[in-house]
Design a protein around this motif. Sequence first.
Motif, mmCIF file in Angstrom:
data_model
loop_
_atom_site.group_PDB
_atom_site.id
_atom_site.type_symbol
_atom_site.label_atom_id
_atom_site.label_comp_id
_atom_site.label_asym_id
_atom_site.label_seq_id
_atom_site.Cartn_x
_atom_site.Cartn_y
_atom_site.Cartn_z
ATOM 1 N N VAL B 83 0.900 -0.999 0.230
ATOM 2 C CA VAL B 83 -0.068 -0.067 -0.102
ATOM 3 C C VAL B 83 0.984 1.233 -0.021
ATOM 4 O O VAL B 83 2.105 1.163 0.313
ATOM 5 N N PRO B 84 0.317 2.499 -0.517
ATOM 6 C CA PRO B 84 1.049 3.513 -0.205
ATOM 7 C C PRO B 84 1.109 4.209 1.068
ATOM 8 O O PRO B 84 0.015 3.799 2.063
ATOM 9 N N GLY B 85 1.871 5.145 1.455
ATOM 10 C CA GLY B 85 1.550 5.867 2.794
ATOM 11 C C GLY B 85 2.965 5.510 3.668
ATOM 12 O O GLY B 85 4.195 5.460 3.230
ATOM 13 N N LEU B 86 2.835 5.781 5.151
ATOM 14 C CA LEU B 86 3.672 5.506 5.960
ATOM 15 C C LEU B 86 3.587 4.181 6.542
ATOM 16 O O LEU B 86 2.671 3.797 7.344
ATOM 17 N N VAL B 87 4.453 3.231 5.801
ATOM 18 C CA VAL B 87 4.158 1.731 5.936
ATOM 19 C C VAL B 87 5.588 1.234 6.606
ATOM 20 O O VAL B 87 6.462 1.221 6.211
ATOM 21 N N ASP B 88 5.352 0.774 7.615
ATOM 22 C CA ASP B 88 6.535 -0.297 8.413
ATOM 23 C C ASP B 88 6.646 -1.845 8.103
ATOM 24 O O ASP B 88 5.661 -2.375 8.717
ATOM 25 N N GLU B 89 7.396 -1.849 7.172
ATOM 26 C CA GLU B 89 7.333 -3.558 6.529
ATOM 27 C C GLU B 89 7.688 -4.390 7.776
ATOM 28 O O GLU B 89 7.163 -5.530 7.918
ATOM 29 N N ARG B 90 8.407 -3.572 8.757
ATOM 30 C CA ARG B 90 9.006 -4.730 9.791
ATOM 31 C C ARG B 90 7.789 -5.164 10.885
ATOM 32 O O ARG B 90 7.740 -6.277 11.164
ATOM 33 N N THR B 91 7.073 -4.049 11.210
ATOM 34 C CA THR B 91 5.670 -4.457 12.158
ATOM 35 C C THR B 91 4.514 -4.843 11.392
ATOM 36 O O THR B 91 3.690 -5.304 12.035
ATOM 37 N N ILE B 93 2.609 -2.695 10.113
ATOM 38 C CA ILE B 93 1.692 -1.512 10.485
ATOM 39 C C ILE B 93 1.411 -0.410 9.474
ATOM 40 O O ILE B 93 2.843 -0.142 9.052
ATOM 41 N N VAL B 94 0.474 0.069 9.103
ATOM 42 C CA VAL B 94 0.347 1.130 8.236
ATOM 43 C C VAL B 94 0.264 2.491 9.287
ATOM 44 O O VAL B 94 -0.979 2.698 9.699
ATOM 45 N N HIS B 95 1.067 3.289 9.328
ATOM 46 C CA HIS B 95 0.869 4.508 10.182
ATOM 47 C C HIS B 95 0.176 5.367 9.756
ATOM 48 O O HIS B 95 -1.063 5.906 10.468
ATOM 49 N N LEU B 96 -0.115 5.814 8.208
ATOM 50 C CA LEU B 96 -0.663 6.772 7.758
ATOM 51 C C LEU B 96 -0.814 6.287 6.098
ATOM 52 O O LEU B 96 0.024 6.243 5.618
ATOM 53 N N ALA B 97 -2.233 6.014 5.569
ATOM 54 C CA ALA B 97 -2.071 6.345 4.151
ATOM 55 C C ALA B 97 -3.223 7.043 3.995
ATOM 56 O O ALA B 97 -4.512 6.717 4.018
ATOM 57 N N ALA B 98 -3.109 8.373 3.510
ATOM 58 C CA ALA B 98 -4.020 9.418 3.377
ATOM 59 C C ALA B 98 -4.951 9.041 2.408
ATOM 60 O O ALA B 98 -6.348 9.298 2.476
ATOM 61 N N SER B 99 -4.332 8.271 1.265
ATOM 62 C CA SER B 99 -5.083 8.331 -0.010
ATOM 63 C C SER B 99 -6.190 7.055 0.204
ATOM 64 O O SER B 99 -7.047 6.922 -0.489
ATOM 65 N N LEU B 100 -6.075 6.107 1.460
ATOM 66 C CA LEU B 100 -6.889 5.231 1.892
ATOM 67 C C LEU B 100 -7.737 5.564 2.985
ATOM 68 O O LEU B 100 -8.446 4.564 3.319
ATOM 69 N N ASP B 101 -7.636 6.787 3.650
ATOM 70 C CA ASP B 101 -8.188 6.960 4.954
ATOM 71 C C ASP B 101 -7.851 5.852 5.926
ATOM 72 O O ASP B 101 -8.746 5.630 6.810
ATOM 73 N N TRP B 102 -6.563 5.620 5.996
ATOM 74 C CA TRP B 102 -6.140 4.595 7.008
ATOM 75 C C TRP B 102 -5.180 5.559 8.063
ATOM 76 O O TRP B 102 -4.444 6.010 7.599
ATOM 77 N N VAL B 105 -3.059 1.102 10.987
ATOM 78 C CA VAL B 105 -3.982 -0.362 10.678
ATOM 79 C C VAL B 105 -2.868 -1.294 10.855
ATOM 80 O O VAL B 105 -1.838 -1.471 9.849
ATOM 81 N N PRO B 106 -3.026 -2.613 11.457
ATOM 82 C CA PRO B 106 -2.270 -3.730 11.867
ATOM 83 C C PRO B 106 -2.454 -4.610 10.510
ATOM 84 O O PRO B 106 -3.107 -5.732 10.523
ATOM 85 N N MET B 107 -1.900 -4.042 9.368
ATOM 86 C CA MET B 107 -2.586 -4.738 7.895
ATOM 87 C C MET B 107 -1.972 -6.245 7.655
ATOM 88 O O MET B 107 -2.785 -6.942 7.371
ATOM 89 N N ARG B 108 -0.864 -6.393 8.153
ATOM 90 C CA ARG B 108 -0.372 -7.638 8.030
ATOM 91 C C ARG B 108 -1.137 -8.681 9.051
ATOM 92 O O ARG B 108 -1.578 -9.823 8.261
ATOM 93 N N ARG B 109 -1.468 -8.361 10.088
ATOM 94 C CA ARG B 109 -2.367 -9.202 11.020
ATOM 95 C C ARG B 109 -3.620 -9.472 10.403
ATOM 96 O O ARG B 109 -4.254 -10.634 9.936
ATOM 97 N N LEU B 110 -4.445 -8.385 9.737
ATOM 98 C CA LEU B 110 -5.703 -8.660 9.193
ATOM 99 C C LEU B 110 -5.661 -9.369 8.124
ATOM 100 O O LEU B 110 -6.639 -10.197 7.947
#
Lengths: 325, 325
Positions: B83-91, B93-102, B105-110
């Motif tokens: 995804v675009p945005g502030l994405v921490d691959e290690r954890t 987690i998406v800190h912020l993805a403005a274009s997705l309104d996120w 978000v603990p995306m990997r877990r979800l």
Amino acid sequence: MNQTRSGSILGAGDAVLAFDVGGTDTKSALIDRSGSLLVVRRTPTVRNIHDPAGAIVESIATLSRMHLDQWPLVMPAAIGVSVPGLVDERTGIVHLAASLDWQDVPMRRLVGEAIGLPVSFGHDVRAAAAAECRLGAATGARTAIVVAIGTGVAASLVIDGAPHSGDGYAGELGHSLSDPTGERCPCGAVGCLETIASASAIARRYSLKSGIRVAGAREVLHAASAGDPTARAVWAQAIQALAESLARLVAVIAPEIIVIGGGLAQAGPALLDPLRAHLDALLSFHRRPRLERAAFGENAGLIGTALLARDGAHETLHLTKTRRK
Amino acid sequence: MNQTRSGSILGAGDAVLAFDVGGTDTKSALIDRSGSLLVVRRTPTVRNIHDPAGAIVESIATLSRMHLDQWPLVMPAAIGVSVPGLVDERTGIVHLAASLDWQDVPMRRLVGEAIGLPVSFGHDVRAAAAAECRLGAATGARTAIVVAIGTGVAASLVIDGAPHSGDGYAGELGHSLSDPTGERCPCGAVGCLETIASASAIARRYSLKSGIRVAGAREVLHAASAGDPTARAVWAQAIQALAESLARLVAVIAPEIIVIGGGLAQAGPALLDPLRAHLDALLSFHRRPRLERAAFGENAGLIGTALLARDGAHETLHLTKTRRK
């Protein structure tokens, strides 16, 4: 000029010799197994237009003997040498060191032949960055920017704990574009940060605008503190240019910390406080780094070079071990 | 919209599912063990203001089933999602993805809970950089900058072969200072590169200055080629701003190659030739990087995400393997 140090800075490890060869002075030290810098010698860097590299290698050999004669019971396992310029740590070759009149010098090999110890070869600012990241202001940071502001401006990007070399070409923050309408830099490019924000640029610009000759940035800072509007403007322009250049790096590199070293860092809060405020004003959602003064001051390069020497002490096999005469 | 691909792009390895979730469209593919993208599906990214992340996870599950139903003999070992945005691959987690309104978000877990496969989670531009460095235009380079110019401008710094993440905050070249006297960016900072040199900025600035509404940068380029002075000026300003930002990175990072991707790269030589010339004019002793167009075009992020999925296929143990219904 000698300056004796006490206390372990590096922690326990191999005894090593360390040389930080600058354009003006060479700092050298013998580090014992406790990690103490037994003595830091500061000597003028030797000049020989016919053999600029050979003269310095010879001087390193002479200084090494002086250190070892003074501490006959300390047996160094390796030697570290750092220089400024385009330095490829991997190959041990200096592509270009303008301040030393060097071009394509196989420095690691030359020092190894002269000294007969395993040689670690480094870049002055990346060595300083290693010291700050492993023992100093940036300890624990995985991503950091260590900036040295003196005669010039140089930076070392620390990525995942290791200074990034770019085969020797990285870190030229001083020769990155600051003002597209600015003056031509001696390097050939226009508007380099170094033409505005180095300690020497601050002094030069103030002298030019005020007609008052000053020896260094310290006098400009004093004049600014005393209310001199020209000095205030020159100082403010330097801070603004530094803040803009650092803000650009923050956006792309996202360091946890920026460490400011070099001669200008001696200004302390007069530099760091407005720099922090200007940097903060230029950022939005970016990760805001801590902005700290270097822990090791002018000895950061020497300490980092000693760390490199310890790292390399057991990497290379040498046939000759004739390190004492 | 589907686009069938033939031929192995990734080389032999695990079969994987890959999703490149963008602000407008989501690209997805099933990759077989030969490394072929069996089909690339392009679907509008789903929107749900009440559960923006949940809606996308559900859509990923639905699309996964469609891919697997179409190719019942392909058994994916893992799934990759970028995804675009502030994405921490290690954890993950998406800190912020403005274009997705996120936000956070603990995306990997979800995704893992919804799909029951090992999940590799990435950032769209860093995934594209991985594809370009491992299989594309930057193959073999240890230090590279991969730039994506489209609605925004983003970069991935590849250091020693690995895209630098900065805990998710790195690579925001579009939100680095270009013009201190420029306009305020929606991000809150002033004069961001993205306000001058993104494809959408080029279209917006031309419309504003000419009074002629255009849908995209392509029309501005056509107008410039036809001699429209406003279009030429807007295009030239974008090139100059890009060249200045890249020159600054070259000084500090010293990449061997800069790869230009994203929608604007479709302009080809009309973008790359003047950009190369302007960049060259801004450098002096610096190492000059090659400047190349991305090899994988709009599928770079998807291919890189598939590579990440393969990397992660054997890293995580999952209790449930109910990946088919």
